[in-house]
Structure formats: structure tokens, C-alpha cells
Design an enzyme around this catalytic site. Structure first.
Site, mmCIF file in Angstrom:
data_model
loop_
_atom_site.group_PDB
_atom_site.id
_atom_site.type_symbol
_atom_site.label_atom_id
_atom_site.label_comp_id
_atom_site.label_asym_id
_atom_site.label_seq_id
_atom_site.Cartn_x
_atom_site.Cartn_y
_atom_site.Cartn_z
ATOM 1 N N ASP A 54 21.322 29.435 46.544
ATOM 2 C CA ASP A 54 20.908 28.049 46.288
ATOM 3 C C ASP A 54 22.135 27.146 46.410
ATOM 4 O O ASP A 54 23.276 27.616 46.337
ATOM 5 C CB ASP A 54 20.283 27.893 44.894
ATOM 6 C CG ASP A 54 19.772 26.469 44.643
ATOM 7 O OD1 ASP A 54 19.171 25.884 45.574
ATOM 8 O OD2 ASP A 54 19.989 25.921 43.548
ATOM 9 N N SER A 55 21.877 25.855 46.581
ATOM 10 C CA SER A 55 22.971 24.887 46.594
ATOM 11 C C SER A 55 23.714 24.888 45.265
ATOM 12 O O SER A 55 24.865 24.492 45.208
ATOM 13 C CB SER A 55 22.407 23.492 46.842
ATOM 14 O OG SER A 55 21.521 23.153 45.795
ATOM 15 N N TYR A 80 22.330 19.265 47.818
ATOM 16 C CA TYR A 80 22.031 19.252 49.258
ATOM 17 C C TYR A 80 21.001 18.159 49.589
ATOM 18 O O TYR A 80 20.902 17.728 50.731
ATOM 19 C CB TYR A 80 21.426 20.600 49.678
ATOM 20 C CG TYR A 80 22.409 21.724 49.947
ATOM 21 C CD1 TYR A 80 23.739 21.658 49.554
ATOM 22 C CD2 TYR A 80 21.971 22.879 50.601
ATOM 23 C CE1 TYR A 80 24.612 22.719 49.802
ATOM 24 C CE2 TYR A 80 22.835 23.937 50.864
ATOM 25 C CZ TYR A 80 24.157 23.848 50.456
ATOM 26 O OH TYR A 80 25.002 24.894 50.711
ATOM 27 N N GLY A 81 20.201 17.795 48.591
ATOM 28 C CA GLY A 81 19.016 16.965 48.843
ATOM 29 C C GLY A 81 19.302 15.571 49.348
ATOM 30 O O GLY A 81 18.398 14.877 49.791
ATOM 31 N N CYS A 121 16.110 27.818 47.748
ATOM 32 C CA CYS A 121 16.411 26.385 47.826
ATOM 33 C C CYS A 121 15.456 25.796 48.852
ATOM 34 O O CYS A 121 15.496 26.185 50.027
ATOM 35 C CB CYS A 121 17.858 26.193 48.261
ATOM 36 S SG CYS A 121 18.318 24.475 48.527
ATOM 37 N N ASN A 122 14.602 24.887 48.395
ATOM 38 C CA ASN A 122 13.620 24.291 49.311
ATOM 39 C C ASN A 122 14.290 23.418 50.355
ATOM 40 O O ASN A 122 13.847 23.340 51.494
ATOM 41 C CB ASN A 122 12.618 23.457 48.512
ATOM 42 C CG ASN A 122 11.757 24.332 47.643
ATOM 43 O OD1 ASN A 122 10.709 24.790 48.063
ATOM 44 N ND2 ASN A 122 12.203 24.622 46.430
ATOM 45 N N THR A 123 15.378 22.749 49.950
ATOM 46 C CA THR A 123 16.064 21.857 50.876
ATOM 47 C C THR A 123 16.646 22.662 52.038
ATOM 48 O O THR A 123 16.507 22.286 53.204
ATOM 49 C CB THR A 123 17.166 21.080 50.120
ATOM 50 O OG1 THR A 123 16.576 20.527 48.934
ATOM 51 C CG2 THR A 123 17.744 19.983 50.966
ATOM 52 N N GLU A 125 22.713 19.655 37.405
ATOM 53 C CA GLU A 125 24.013 20.281 37.716
ATOM 54 C C GLU A 125 25.089 19.813 36.720
ATOM 55 O O GLU A 125 25.976 20.576 36.366
ATOM 56 C CB GLU A 125 24.451 19.933 39.148
ATOM 57 C CG GLU A 125 23.652 20.644 40.235
ATOM 58 C CD GLU A 125 24.008 22.124 40.401
ATOM 59 O OE1 GLU A 125 25.192 22.470 40.360
ATOM 60 O OE2 GLU A 125 23.073 22.934 40.560
ATOM 61 N N CYS A 141 11.338 22.143 44.335
ATOM 62 C CA CYS A 141 12.801 22.274 44.263
ATOM 63 C C CYS A 141 13.043 23.286 43.161
ATOM 64 O O CYS A 141 12.451 23.172 42.073
ATOM 65 C CB CYS A 141 13.439 20.926 43.917
ATOM 66 S SG CYS A 141 15.191 21.076 43.462
ATOM 67 N N THR A 142 13.902 24.266 43.425
ATOM 68 C CA THR A 142 14.052 25.356 42.448
ATOM 69 C C THR A 142 14.803 24.923 41.184
ATOM 70 O O THR A 142 14.856 25.681 40.213
ATOM 71 C CB THR A 142 14.749 26.568 43.092
ATOM 72 O OG1 THR A 142 15.979 26.133 43.698
ATOM 73 C CG2 THR A 142 13.854 27.212 44.131
ATOM 74 N N HIS A 143 15.386 23.724 41.193
ATOM 75 C CA HIS A 143 15.961 23.209 39.944
ATOM 76 C C HIS A 143 14.858 22.761 38.971
ATOM 77 O O HIS A 143 15.066 22.758 37.765
ATOM 78 C CB HIS A 143 16.866 21.998 40.213
ATOM 79 C CG HIS A 143 18.227 22.334 40.737
ATOM 80 N ND1 HIS A 143 18.441 22.816 42.001
ATOM 81 C CD2 HIS A 143 19.465 22.247 40.155
ATOM 82 C CE1 HIS A 143 19.752 22.999 42.186
ATOM 83 N NE2 HIS A 143 20.383 22.667 41.085
HETATM 84 N N1 DGL Z 1 17.359 23.824 44.367
HETATM 85 C C1 DGL Z 1 17.435 23.051 45.578
HETATM 86 C C2 DGL Z 1 16.033 22.942 46.185
HETATM 87 O O1 DGL Z 1 15.196 23.803 45.917
HETATM 88 C C3 DGL Z 1 18.130 21.774 45.259
HETATM 89 C C4 DGL Z 1 18.649 21.074 46.437
HETATM 90 C C5 DGL Z 1 19.780 20.146 46.181
HETATM 91 O O2 DGL Z 1 20.901 20.642 46.040
HETATM 92 O O3 DGL Z 1 19.556 18.929 46.197
HETATM 93 O O4 DGL Z 1 15.727 22.058 46.956
#
Ligand code: DGL
Length: 269
Positions: free
Chosen positions: A7-8, A39-40, A70-72, A162, A194-196
């Protein structure tokens, strides 16, 4: 033997935690690119370059299978990485498909033509880059017809998580849910894309109300990984497990320990 989870930043820990509970005998190598999160808000090229570098690092550490938790990254980089060709014996998979299969009540890997499904109004909460990619709508269109998706780009939520500022994250989630409900007053289902966001799942559920079914990825991805490894046991890999970050290990370890409520110790990537 370790499966890679990328993940990011810290969000992929929600997938890792579910995968560790579902597959207690499997080792996992977690890689958080915390130095470059979020990353988003980056463009697709940037997300591709960062994701590709991290996944190559994980392959080199002996992971044969890497899950982009990470979806992004799944939206911006997965298809391009697969099309560019992955090294022999290596795989990289994303997190969209298990979620969409659950939403559309499909069995894993059911590639039959799109059909009508029970849910008609779906709220999607994701990062600005994931929303802009329309990758979720594209994957959904392969499997379902007649589903209205309203997407809300949840700016700021990943940064707040974060930074460990959960009060700000909660306020932002509430305002993003309000904005979504103004566009779609009665969603039947909500996707935490988003996994967050599972770290804020109760806040989403409370703001949406009890009648909205909230889908989040941890358990769904863990179940689909268990199914995949059952069919491809050779993908367990040869490397060691562990936790690696491009950020500051002490800081990332302390946040991860707070989120998972157990001691997690990161090393420098
Ligand atoms: N957990 C990432 C996702 O699922 C977060 C992306 C990010 O860093 O903005 O999209």
C-alpha cells in the site's frame, strides 16, 4: 514463504490483518510507501512509477505474489504493469475485483455477461485519483447492468489517517458522506474504495445510517486470496515475511501498532 501486501501507506494493514487471520500459516511481507503517501492526489504516471518500483522490490525479496492493497495503485498501475509483462513466475493482483464480485453477488472468477443485480444505487468513497480513473465503474460494467454509482472523492482523509489525526479524519468523513447524500439521498450500498477507510468504518456507517450496507475490502480480499492460494499453492513465494516502509520506521511502527492494537515493527525498505 511470503505473500506480498503493498500500500502507499498504512491502509493496506486493514487487508493484511484480515489476511493474517484468514491464513494463519502464511507469512506476509508488508510494504508501505509512506514516504510518498498519499498517492490519491498524484497523477497516474506518478502512481504507476512508484507502484512499479515497490512491487519490483517485493518480487526481489522473494514474494512471487504481490497484492496491491491500494485502490489508487490498482486503478492507476495494475493493468499497465500486467500489460508491460511481469517476470516469469511472478504475479501482481489488485483489490477491486473481489469487492465488485461481492457487490454483484458473483462467485470468484465468474466471467459470465453482465446482468441485473439487487443493488441499484451505490455510493463510492475513494481517493481523488481512484474516482478520476473511473476504474470501479469500468469493472462494475463488466459484471452488472442498471447500477447507478455516485462517487465521492474524499480529499484529505488519507493524509489525516497517515498523520494519526483521527479527529480530523472523522470530521472529513462526515462532510464527505453529507456531500454524497446530497447527490444520492438513498444509496442501498456504500463501497469503501480505499483501504485506509476501514479504519473509519464505524464513522462511515453512522453517517450513512443503518439501512446502508457498507462494503469494505479486508475480509473480501482475504477470502479471495485464500481461494487463489488454494488453486495456486506455488505462489506462496520463497522470501521472508516482515514489515518494510520507505518512511520513518519508528513513526510508522507506532501508528501501525495503534491501528492494529498489537505490536508491529517496521524496518527501512
Ligand atoms: N490505501 C490507498 C487506497 O486504497 C490510499 C491511497 C493514497 O495514498 O491516497 O487507495
Amino acid at each position: 514463504m511470503a505473500v506480498g501486501i503493498f500500500d502507499s501507506g498504512l491502509g493496506g494493514l486493514t487487508v493484511l490483518d484480515a489476511a493474517q487471520k484468514r491464513l494463519p500459516d502464511v507469512d506476509f511481507l508488508y510494504f508501505g510507501d509512506n514516504a510518498h503517501a498519499p498517492y490519491g492526489v498524484r497523477d497516474a504516471e506518478d502512481v504507476y512509477q512508484l507502484t512499479s518500483a515497490a512491487v519490483h522490490d517485493m518480487w526481489a525479496r522473494g514474494c512471487d505474489l504481490v497484492i496491491l492493497a491500494c485502490n489508487t495503485a490498482s486503478a492507476a498501475a495494475l493493468r499497465r504493469m500486467q500489460e508491460a509483462g511481469v517476470p516469469k513466475g511472478k504475479r501482481v493482483l489488485g483489490v477491486f475485483v473481489p469487492l465488485i464480485e461481492a457487490l454483484t453477488e458473483r462467485q470468484w472468477g465468474d466471467n459470465s455477461p453482465p446482468r441485473e443485480v439487487a443493488v441499484k444505487h451505490v455510493a463510492l468513497f475513494a481517493t481523488p485519483a481512484t474516482v478520476a480513473s473511473r476504474a470501479f465503474q469500468r469493472e462494475l460494467a463488466f459484471r452488472a447492468i442498471g447500477v447507478d454509482v455516485e462517487a465521492q472523492a474524499c480529499g484529505g482523509v488519507v493524509d489525516a489517517i497517515e498523520d494519526g489525526d483521527m479527529i480530523l479524519a472523522e470530521a472529513l468523513v462526515k462532510s464527505h458522506v453529507d456531500a454524497l447524500l446530497r447527490k444520492m439521498p438513498k444509496p442501498e450500498a456504500a463501497i469503501l474504495g480505499c483501504t485506509h477507510y476501514p479504519l473509519m468504518e464505524e464513522v462511515f456507517q453512522r453517517a450513512l445510517g443503518p439501512e446502508v450496507k457498507v462494503f469494505s475490502q479486508g475480509q473480501l480480499v482475504a477470502d479471495s486470496l485464500a481461494d487463489y492460494l488454494g488453486r495456486h499453492p506455488q505462489m506462496l513465494g520463497t522470501g521472508q515475511g516482515g514489515y518494510f516502509t520507505t518512511g520513518t520506521p519508528a513513526r510508522v511502527s507506532s501508528r501501525a501498532t495503534q491501528f492494529l492494537r498489537r505490536e508491529i515493527s517496521f524496518d527501512a525498505a
